[in-house]
Design an enzyme around this catalytic site. Structure first.
Site, PDB file in Angstrom:
ATOM      1  CG  ASN A  93      -0.400  -0.078   2.536  1.00 20.97           C
ATOM      2  OD1 ASN A  93       0.741  -0.498   2.707  1.00 20.97           O
ATOM      3  ND2 ASN A  93      -1.159   0.317   3.541  1.00 20.97           N
ATOM      4  CG  HIS A 231      -3.632  -7.333  11.056  1.00 19.16           C
ATOM      5  ND1 HIS A 231      -4.918  -7.561  10.629  1.00 19.16           N
ATOM      6  CD2 HIS A 231      -3.111  -6.456  10.160  1.00 19.16           C
ATOM      7  CE1 HIS A 231      -5.161  -6.840   9.549  1.00 19.16           C
ATOM      8  NE2 HIS A 231      -4.074  -6.171   9.231  1.00 19.16           N
ATOM      9  CG  ASP A 304      -0.047  -3.964  10.740  1.00 23.17           C
ATOM     10  OD1 ASP A 304       0.414  -3.460   9.690  1.00 23.17           O
ATOM     11  OD2 ASP A 304      -1.223  -3.810  11.102  1.00 23.17           O
ATOM     12  CG  HIS A 308       0.480   6.532  10.405  1.00 31.55           C
ATOM     13  ND1 HIS A 308       0.037   6.641   9.111  1.00 31.55           N
ATOM     14  CD2 HIS A 308      -0.013   5.354  10.876  1.00 31.55           C
ATOM     15  CE1 HIS A 308      -0.701   5.588   8.813  1.00 31.55           C
ATOM     16  NE2 HIS A 308      -0.744   4.784   9.858  1.00 31.55           N
TER      17      HIS A 308
HETATM   18  O1  DOR Z   1      -3.294  -0.074  11.595  1.00 36.66           O
HETATM   19  C1  DOR Z   1      -3.058  -0.346  10.427  1.00 36.66           C
HETATM   20  N1  DOR Z   1      -2.234   0.405   9.672  1.00 36.66           N
HETATM   21  N2  DOR Z   1      -3.658  -1.403   9.872  1.00 36.66           N
HETATM   22  C2  DOR Z   1      -3.581  -1.672   8.547  1.00 36.66           C
HETATM   23  O2  DOR Z   1      -4.160  -2.620   8.121  1.00 36.66           O
HETATM   24  C3  DOR Z   1      -2.825  -0.766   7.661  1.00 36.66           C
HETATM   25  C4  DOR Z   1      -1.801  -0.012   8.389  1.00 36.66           C
HETATM   26  C5  DOR Z   1      -1.234   1.150   7.600  1.00 36.66           C
HETATM   27  O3  DOR Z   1      -0.906   0.979   6.421  1.00 36.66           O
HETATM   28  O4  DOR Z   1      -1.081   2.227   8.201  1.00 36.66           O
HETATM   29 ZN    ZN Z   2      -3.994  -4.865   7.743  1.00 40.66          ZN
END
Ligand code: DOR
Ligand code: ZN
Length: 426
Positions: A93, A231, A304, A308
């Site tokens: 992504n 997850h 995971d 950010h």
């Molecule tokens: O908390 C999450 N962040 N869950 C996800 O599935 C994607 C991920 C993200 O890409 O920030």
């Molecule tokens: Zn996910």
């Protein structure tokens, strides 16, 4: 170039090895595992330490290309190395999305040039991760993708998921499913239960995950393909997967350190670093996840890692992005479960080494002679406080901040080279 790891307690769950022994490495390969090796080599003194196969994380977000302000391959792989990982699989992504050969090749080349650990890309299940049309799976696999996933969002259409599983079988790669029924999770901020009522935040029921785990199990049964559930966070998911495994369905799954250690109660801090998808669940779900790890229902622990930018976390809870920058706290957090007697050391190491290797079907995660010399060394006595300001990751979003933990990575060896020592990249 020779490296001698000396005097450590070597634990290799793939072979059941657990004893004080030495490891001799030459030209990036393990050439000997034996007691009292004497050789002319650079020595890593592992006395009092735990020496394991290099840790593998099947689920990280490195954000490059496109979101380099959150993370890039250089910073993300440094975070991995500092956190004790030697291999990470990166989710597609990004922007552009890893749904074609060009982007997959870019990520691999970039990783070779600026990365400090092995990077294995994961290709998108569908074009643009839009869930409407399957991506060029054959090309993605040929370009080095080890799995397929639309992580971040679910593949909502069952017919598309069915076709993707059908195709994946031809290349024997797993489809890693982000299980979330968007109609049930819609607008939810946290786990639906006692605390969501108290805190006045819209809840996401456990069933939002379980409904789709159930669907995907049916589709795995139908197609005979390899399904991996990302997850997992609920007792119901554990139960569904346990049953599917007993039935002989080819299914694996992962759990994150945060879903094993933090509950929804913590959301009452309104600290946006507790906001994650799937959400932190309640105690009974945690206990079911622990049981799932112990009885083999859960194959591996994956972070995971979702870094950010400050802006998207420094805001109201409702507006905040979901995710935890977790690579640099995974080992101490998991070690705290060992300390509490919830997990034994060997199981924990299994879930970080041979477990994830089996999920991917790669020849990693063991210390056999001849293997690539990826080694993770843990200092079980080291005591440190979590300080996101000192992270190599650009993402400082970590709910363990300020907490003190015992048991930290001591050294990370990638293909025979020490890349990190006591949390510092060398
Ligand atoms: O908390 C999450 N962040 N869950 C996800 O599935 C994607 C991920 C993200 O890409 O920030
Ligand atoms: Zn996910």
């Amino acid at each position: 170039m020779r490296l001698l790891v000396k005097g450590g307690r070597v634990i290799d769950p793939s072979s059941g090895l657990d004893k004080l022994t030495d490891i001799l490495i030459e030209d990036g390969k393990i050439i000997k595992v034996d007691e009292n090796i004497s050789a002319e080599a650079e020595v890593v003194d592992a006395t009092g330490k735990i020496v394991c196969p290099g840790f593998i994380d099947v689920h990280v977000h490195l954000r490059e290309p496109g979101f380099e302000y959150k993370e890039d391959i250089a910073s993300g792989t440094r975070a991995a190395a500092a956190g004790g990982f030697t291999t990470v699989c990166c989710m597609p992504n990004t922007n552009p999305i890893i749904d074609n050969v060009a982007v997959a090749s870019f990520v691999r080349e970039r990783a070779l040039r600026s990365g400090v650990v092995h990077v294995l890309p994961i290709g998108a299940v569908t074009k643009q991760q839009e869930g409407q049309e399957i991506s060029e799976i054959a090309d993605l696999v040929a370009a080095g993708c080890v799995a397929l996933s639309d992580d971040g969002r679910p593949v909502t259409r069952a017919d598309i998921m069915r076709n993707a599983l059908e195709y994946s079988k031809m290349f024997d790669v797993p489809v890693m499913s982000h299980c979330e029924d968007l109609d049930l999770s819609n607008g939810g901020q946290m786990h639906e239960g006692y605390y969501s009522t108290i805190y006045g935040l819209k809840g996401i029921p456990a069933e939002a995950e379980e409904v789709m785990v159930g669907r995907d199990i049916s589709l795995a049964r139908l197609t005979g393909a390899r399904l991996h559930i990302c997850h997992i966070s609920t007792a119901g998911s554990v139960q569904l997967i346990r049953r599917a495994k007993r039935e002989g369905i080819r299914i694996t799954c992962e759990v994150t350190p945060h879903h094993l250690t933090l509950t929804d109660e913590l959301v009452g801090s309104y600290d946006t670093d507790t906001k994650v998808n799937p959400p932190l669940r309640s105690q009974e779900h945690l206990e079911a996840l622990w049981a799932g790890l112990k009885d083999g229902t859960i194959d591996c622990i994956a972070t995971d890692h979702a870094p950010h930018h400050l802006e998207s976390k420094d805001c109201e809870y409702e507006l905040a992005s979901t995710g935890i920058s977790g690579l640099e706290t995974a080992i101490p957090v998991i070690m705290s479960l060992v300390e509490r007697g919830i997990l034994d050391m060997n199981t924990m190491i299994e879930k970080m080494t041979v477990g994830p290797a089996m999920v991917l079907g790669i020849d990693r995660g063991h210390l056999q002679e001849g293997a690539v010399a990826d080694v993770t060394i843990i200092d079980p006595q080291a005591v440190r406080r979590v300080d996101p300001a000192s992270f190599y990751s650009k993402g400082r979003n970590n709910p363990y901040k300020e907490r003190e933990y015992t048991g930290w990575p001591y050294a990370t060896i990638v293909a025979g080279k020490v890349v990190a020592r006591e949390g510092i990249i060398v």
